[in-house]
Design an enzyme around this catalytic site. Structure first.
Site, PDB file in Angstrom:
ATOM      1  N   LYS A 292      -5.721  -1.616 -59.954  1.00 39.93           N
ATOM      2  CA  LYS A 292      -5.827  -3.046 -59.679  1.00 39.93           C
ATOM      3  C   LYS A 292      -5.219  -3.316 -58.304  1.00 39.93           C
ATOM      4  O   LYS A 292      -4.173  -2.758 -57.976  1.00 39.93           O
ATOM      5  CB  LYS A 292      -5.091  -3.825 -60.775  1.00 39.93           C
ATOM      6  CG  LYS A 292      -5.594  -5.228 -60.966  1.00 39.93           C
ATOM      7  CD  LYS A 292      -5.183  -5.797 -62.303  1.00 39.93           C
ATOM      8  CE  LYS A 292      -5.616  -7.249 -62.418  1.00 39.93           C
ATOM      9  NZ  LYS A 292      -5.398  -7.798 -63.745  1.00 39.93           N
TER      10      LYS A 292
ATOM     11  N   GLU B 190      -5.574 -13.557 -79.758  1.00 38.34           N
ATOM     12  CA  GLU B 190      -5.080 -14.872 -80.158  1.00 38.34           C
ATOM     13  C   GLU B 190      -5.051 -15.034 -81.678  1.00 38.34           C
ATOM     14  O   GLU B 190      -4.083 -15.557 -82.233  1.00 38.34           O
ATOM     15  CB  GLU B 190      -5.929 -15.973 -79.500  1.00 38.34           C
ATOM     16  CG  GLU B 190      -5.730 -16.108 -77.981  1.00 38.34           C
ATOM     17  CD  GLU B 190      -6.497 -15.084 -77.143  1.00 38.34           C
ATOM     18  OE1 GLU B 190      -7.298 -14.301 -77.725  1.00 38.34           O
ATOM     19  OE2 GLU B 190      -6.315 -15.051 -75.913  1.00 38.34           O
TER      20      GLU B 190
ATOM     21  N   ARG C 261     -10.135 -19.358 -80.168  1.00 40.83           N
ATOM     22  CA  ARG C 261     -10.408 -18.062 -80.797  1.00 40.83           C
ATOM     23  C   ARG C 261      -9.725 -17.930 -82.154  1.00 40.83           C
ATOM     24  O   ARG C 261     -10.136 -17.168 -82.998  1.00 40.83           O
ATOM     25  CB  ARG C 261      -9.842 -16.938 -79.911  1.00 40.83           C
ATOM     26  CG  ARG C 261     -10.696 -16.520 -78.771  1.00 40.83           C
ATOM     27  CD  ARG C 261     -11.629 -15.399 -79.218  1.00 40.83           C
ATOM     28  NE  ARG C 261     -12.623 -15.133 -78.213  1.00 40.83           N
ATOM     29  CZ  ARG C 261     -12.508 -14.190 -77.290  1.00 40.83           C
ATOM     30  NH1 ARG C 261     -11.454 -13.423 -77.276  1.00 40.83           N
ATOM     31  NH2 ARG C 261     -13.465 -14.018 -76.421  1.00 40.83           N
TER      32      ARG C 261
END
Ligand SMILES: Cc1ncc(C[n+]2csc(CCOP(=O)(O)OP(=O)(O)O)c2C)c(N)n1
Length: 635
Positions: A282, A368, A396
């Site tokens: 990243k 979640e 969610r």
């Protein structure tokens, strides 16, 4: 003419010689850095997939082949290569390019995104649909290792494996979510690769097995081949995917564009479900982001050399910081208070809590639903969980809230950040449904504070009082006024409203962020001779029944104001309650809120003004109602 001027679309890219690709990689990476340093936006993830994006569009026949990016925060490079390079500086602005992926923005965006871990399910649907309709193309899902920690991804792998259907998943493994990736899957993926013995062993096994058979004939060669396959599974992190029915290919160096093109061209010819494991970094190519990929997940405008932000921040702190600090103060005072985040420690400012109370902090990853049910389990033991999840991502977990928390009468506090209009992140991130869905759940206490101090007072009350689930929502914005230490914030009487100003022409029943906006609107109208009462309806459910009755009896006009969807929102709820009072002379009623449409991306203030939820908009709406009321009276 620059190289990127010649590559408007992937077809232009595919006309290039293989050896030109590294030049493309450099040009695209620089372009991304240039644009984000000037405009701000999602940064590090796109830098990590430059080679991957170039190789995918080079090896596959996009847009005929369907390329499904997960989440879409890493899709800037994809946008550059698919006809949107010139428009890239407009990204995240009103009428500009979308922050994530949108099917209506480009035919290259095979599937819209913004929420994590949808790619494998959607791509699998495309592969099945393709076969049902009798079409012929490749389907490729690209998913990060953070999103791979989400249950949805496993549901999809479980469904897709063992079917024999042609389908490709690329696992973009950079060992990071926004924050460092968490969980057993992450350990599993990185464990083997980072083990120094792994590469040595792998090379050794390959060598030994390839040498032996030539001397021992065909049978041994076949046996050795099988052994290599078994040992490969033992030695590579692919075993879990193979067990799920995917052919595992990798790990591949995700920054070697040539190796990636080779791999994808080979994989295209293979049959059945395949998982390509690419190792990436990243922030690749921008030192500051390589060194600190967490901070550089997204960035405001910055100086390319120093990495320092170039935009001044406003004076008052953001709600999320006030929450983070207040959470620590709550936990200092009550040892049973714990907090849960679903991969958003910095977005929710629970990272501050993690430092102060590491043993009472739980990052469950992008999970979640699990986070909510985990909180329910904690609550059965008398622990007091504060679940800090953005309003939009908590969608969610709706069934977990209903079935695992509310139905079981458990005291879990939901702290919803980014409630209301989230701004530049757009429709996938606006948190405009939580009032509707929280109000619909029996036993849920639904609250919305008008400012930072009230937010903390409500959270404190929720943890002290318990008695079932509570929800508290706050926006992606700065608090309107300084917030003192928790101990200096006065307590709130449960389920009470607060009258902020008085006037006889009508009453504004305002919630959350709309309270101060409504006061401002009332001040504007005061100058025009329209006198309004404004009530801070900080408890949406249960609400202040006595004050409500008094207000609707004493005003000819009642206007509800909420930063949430009008359909089934607070206004709809209050209208029903008013009807239930069965008054002889009921007031006129009107509701202000978010219209029944997906609101686009843009500046938060800009969008609020557009949908009439700024002081001017509220004033205009009320003025029209009062004028019309006066006309009707004189008619
Ligand atoms: C359902 C949901 N929860 C949380 C987020 C916030 N979010 C956006 S990107 C991201 C990290 C994704 O990590 P990974 O898939 O590894 O991609 P990377 O950024 O490392 O490329 C998170 C948590 C989201 N978009 N959707």
């Amino acid at each position: 003419m620059s190289l990127l001027d010649q590559i408007k679309y992937p077809a232009d890219l595919r006309r290039l010689e293989r050896r030109a690709l590294s030049e493309v990689v450099e040009a695209v990476r620089n372009r991304h850095i240039d644009v984000v340093s000037e405009k701000g936006g999602h940064f590090g993830a796109s830098l990590g997939v430059v080679e991957l994006t170039v190789a995918l569009h080079y090896a596959f026949d996009t847009p005929r082949d369907q390329l499904v990016w997960d989440t879409g925060h890493q899709a800037y490079i994809h946008k550059i290569l698919t006809g949107r390079n010139e428009a890239l500086p407009s990204i995240r602005t009103r009428h500009g390019l979308a922050p994530f992926l949108r099917r209506d923005e480009s035919e290259y965006d095979a599937f819209g995104a913004g929420h994590a871990a949808t790619s494998i399910s959607a791509a699998w649907g495309m592969a099945v649909g393709r076969d049902l309709v009798g079409e012929d193309f490749d389907v490729v899902a690209v998913i990060g290792d953070g999103a791979m920690g989400c249950g949805l991804a496993y549901e999809a792998l479980n469904n897709a494996g063992h079917t024999g259907r042609d389908f490709i998943v690329v696992l973009n493994d950079n060992d990071m979510s926004i924050a460092p990736a968490v969980g057993a899957m992450n350990k599993y993926l990185t464990g083997m690769i980072t083990n120094p013995a792994y590469n040595k062993m792998r090379a050794l096994v390959k060598e030994v097995l390839h040498r032996t058979p030539t001397a021992l004939g065909d049978v041994m060669e076949e046996l050795a081949g099988r052994m290599e396959e078994s040992l490969k599974h033992l030695l590579t992190p692919g075993l879990i995917f193979e067990e799920l029915g995917f052919r595992y290919v990798g790990p591949v160096d995700g920054h070697d564009v040539g190796a990636l093109v080779d791999t994808f061209q080979r994989v295209r010819k293979m049959k059945g479900p395949i998982l390509v494991h690419a190792l990436t970094q990243k922030g690749r190519g921008f030192t500051h982001a390589e060194d600190d990929p967490w901070t550089w997940h997204a960035a405001g405008p910055f100086d390319k050399v120093t990495g320092k932000g170039t935009k001044k921040s406003s004076g008052l702190p953001r709600y999320q910081n006030v929450f983070g600090k207040g959470l620590i103060e709550l936990a200092d005072a009550d040892p049973r208070v714990v907090t849960i985040t679903a991969a958003m420690p910095d977005g929710t400012s629970t990272d501050m809590f993690a430092d102060a109370h590491p043993d009472r902090y739980f990052d469950v990853g992008i999970a979640e639903g699990h986070g909510v049910t985990f909180a329910a389990g904690l609550a059965t033991r008398g622990v007091k969980p504060i679940v800090a999840i953005y309003s939009t991502f908590l969608q969610r977990a709706f069934d977990s809230i209903v079935h695992d928390v509310a139905l079981q009468g458990l005291s879990v506090v939901f702290g919803m950040d980014r409630a209301g209009i989230a701004g530049e992140d757009g429709p996938t991130h606006h948190g405009v449904l939580d009032i509707s869905y929280m109000l619909s759940i029996p036993g849920m206490t639904v609250t919305a504070p008008k400012d930072g101090s009230e937010m903390l007072a409500l959270l404190r009350l929720a943890t002290e009082k318990g008695g079932g689930p509570w929800s508290v929502r706050w926006p992606r914005a700065a608090v309107p006024a300084e917030v003192p230490h928790l101990s200096e914030i006065p307590a709130i009487e449960p389920f009470t409203w607060e009258v902020l100003r008085n006037g006889g022409d009508g009453v504004l029943l305002a919630t959350g962020t709309m309270v101060l906006t409504s006061v401002e609107a009332a001040d504007l109208l005061e100058q025009e001779g329209i006198h309004l009462t404004v009530v801070n309806c900080r408890f949406l459910k249960p609400y202040d029944g006595a004050l409500f009755t008094e207000m609707v009896r004493s005003h000819p006009l009642v206007v509800t104001v909420e930063e949430g969807q009008l359909t089934n929102g607070f206004g709809a709820f209050m209208a029903r309650e008013l009807d239930a009072l069965d008054l002889e002379h009921p007031p006129r009623v009107s509701a202000l809120g978010v219209p029944d449409a997906f609101i686009e991306h843009g500046g938060r203030e800009e969008l609020l003004a557009e949908i009439g939820l700024d002081a001017r908009g509220v004033a205009q709406h009320v003025r029209a109602l009062v004028t019309r009321g006066a006309e009707l009276e004189t008619a």
